[in-house]
Enzyme design. Structure first.
Site, PDB file in Angstrom:
ATOM      1  N   HIS A  47     -35.768 -94.307 -10.684  1.00  0.00           N
ATOM      2  CA  HIS A  47     -34.999 -93.109 -10.181  1.00  0.00           C
ATOM      3  C   HIS A  47     -34.901 -92.238 -11.073  1.00  0.00           C
ATOM      4  O   HIS A  47     -35.416 -90.944 -10.980  1.00  0.00           O
ATOM      5  CB  HIS A  47     -33.703 -93.631  -9.278  1.00  0.00           C
ATOM      6  CG  HIS A  47     -33.291 -92.323  -8.419  1.00  0.00           C
ATOM      7  ND1 HIS A  47     -33.222 -92.104  -7.258  1.00  0.00           N
ATOM      8  CD2 HIS A  47     -32.490 -91.394  -8.968  1.00  0.00           C
ATOM      9  CE1 HIS A  47     -32.539 -91.121  -6.763  1.00  0.00           C
ATOM     10  NE2 HIS A  47     -32.130 -90.543  -7.614  1.00  0.00           N
ATOM     11  N   GLU A  48     -34.111 -92.517 -12.235  1.00  0.00           N
ATOM     12  CA  GLU A  48     -33.886 -91.654 -13.156  1.00  0.00           C
ATOM     13  C   GLU A  48     -35.047 -91.231 -13.946  1.00  0.00           C
ATOM     14  O   GLU A  48     -34.939 -90.004 -14.596  1.00  0.00           O
ATOM     15  CB  GLU A  48     -32.663 -92.189 -14.043  1.00  0.00           C
ATOM     16  CG  GLU A  48     -31.279 -92.471 -13.364  1.00  0.00           C
ATOM     17  CD  GLU A  48     -30.655 -91.466 -12.510  1.00  0.00           C
ATOM     18  OE1 GLU A  48     -31.131 -90.242 -12.724  1.00  0.00           O
ATOM     19  OE2 GLU A  48     -30.320 -91.669 -11.264  1.00  0.00           O
ATOM     20  N   HIS A  51     -36.454 -88.464 -12.550  1.00  0.00           N
ATOM     21  CA  HIS A  51     -35.790 -87.075 -13.077  1.00  0.00           C
ATOM     22  C   HIS A  51     -36.277 -86.739 -14.285  1.00  0.00           C
ATOM     23  O   HIS A  51     -36.178 -85.488 -14.441  1.00  0.00           O
ATOM     24  CB  HIS A  51     -34.252 -87.344 -12.765  1.00  0.00           C
ATOM     25  CG  HIS A  51     -33.538 -87.480 -11.527  1.00  0.00           C
ATOM     26  ND1 HIS A  51     -34.268 -86.675 -10.296  1.00  0.00           N
ATOM     27  CD2 HIS A  51     -32.689 -88.305 -10.895  1.00  0.00           C
ATOM     28  CE1 HIS A  51     -33.376 -87.206  -9.289  1.00  0.00           C
ATOM     29  NE2 HIS A  51     -32.789 -88.020  -9.516  1.00  0.00           N
TER      30      HIS A  51
END
Length: 168
Positions: A47-48, A51
């Site tokens: 997920h990160e 980003h």
């Protein structure tokens, strides 16, 4: 180049946050007090990393443009495994038609509310305005990796991405 000791940090975090991306330092923070399983950590890192990818590729204005944040949260929820069937069953959320999209939308809104002081209506509006374009942006995978097999296929496709055009 990614350096583990420079780009990843394990810290104790407040609340139930599992991780975050610090755009100022290009660092992924893993909340060691809130991650209890390897599979959970894998999803948080994925997920990160999405980003981080968006930060490098799209020059996201994380702090002033809530639509930019919404887009990255949609992509991260869609591509990281946050909304797999097994995760949703574990959350006691069931559904068939359109459930993946509903999960992605809900998780994006929750993430925005967790990191920005905006109203729920503002977060929902931002997500709704960018949802279709951002949900369909599957870079860098080219597909939604629903399973480990999908992830392996996506990685193989990535490795071969320019192979066929190199001789043109």
């Amino acid at each position: 180049t990614v350096f583990n000791d420079r780009h990843f940090s394990c810290e104790n975090c407040d609340g139930c946050v599992s991780g975050g991306f610090d755009a100022a330092t290009s660092q992924i923070v893993l909340c060691q007090n809130n991650i209890r399983q390897q599979s959970h950590m894998n999803r948080v890192v994925a997920h990160e990393l999405i980003h981080a990818f968006d930060h490098c590729r799209a020059h996201v204005d994380w702090f002033k443009n809530v639509k930019h944040l919404a887009c990255s949260e949609i992509r991260a929820a869609n591509l990281s495994g946050d909304c797999t069937l097994m995760n949703e069953i574990a959350r006691f959320k069931f559904g068939l038609k359109g459930h993946h999209q509903t999960c992605v939308r809900d998780r994006a809104i929750r993430s925005i509310l967790a990191v920005r002081k905006v109203s729920k209506e503002t977060a929902e509006k931002a997500v709704d305005e960018v949802f279709d374009a951002c949900f369909n942006d599957l870079e860098p995978f080219g597909r939604i990796p629903h399973s480990k097999a999908d992830a392996k296929r996506a990685y193989r496709d990535f490795q071969n991405r320019d192979r066929y055009n190199a001789n043109l």
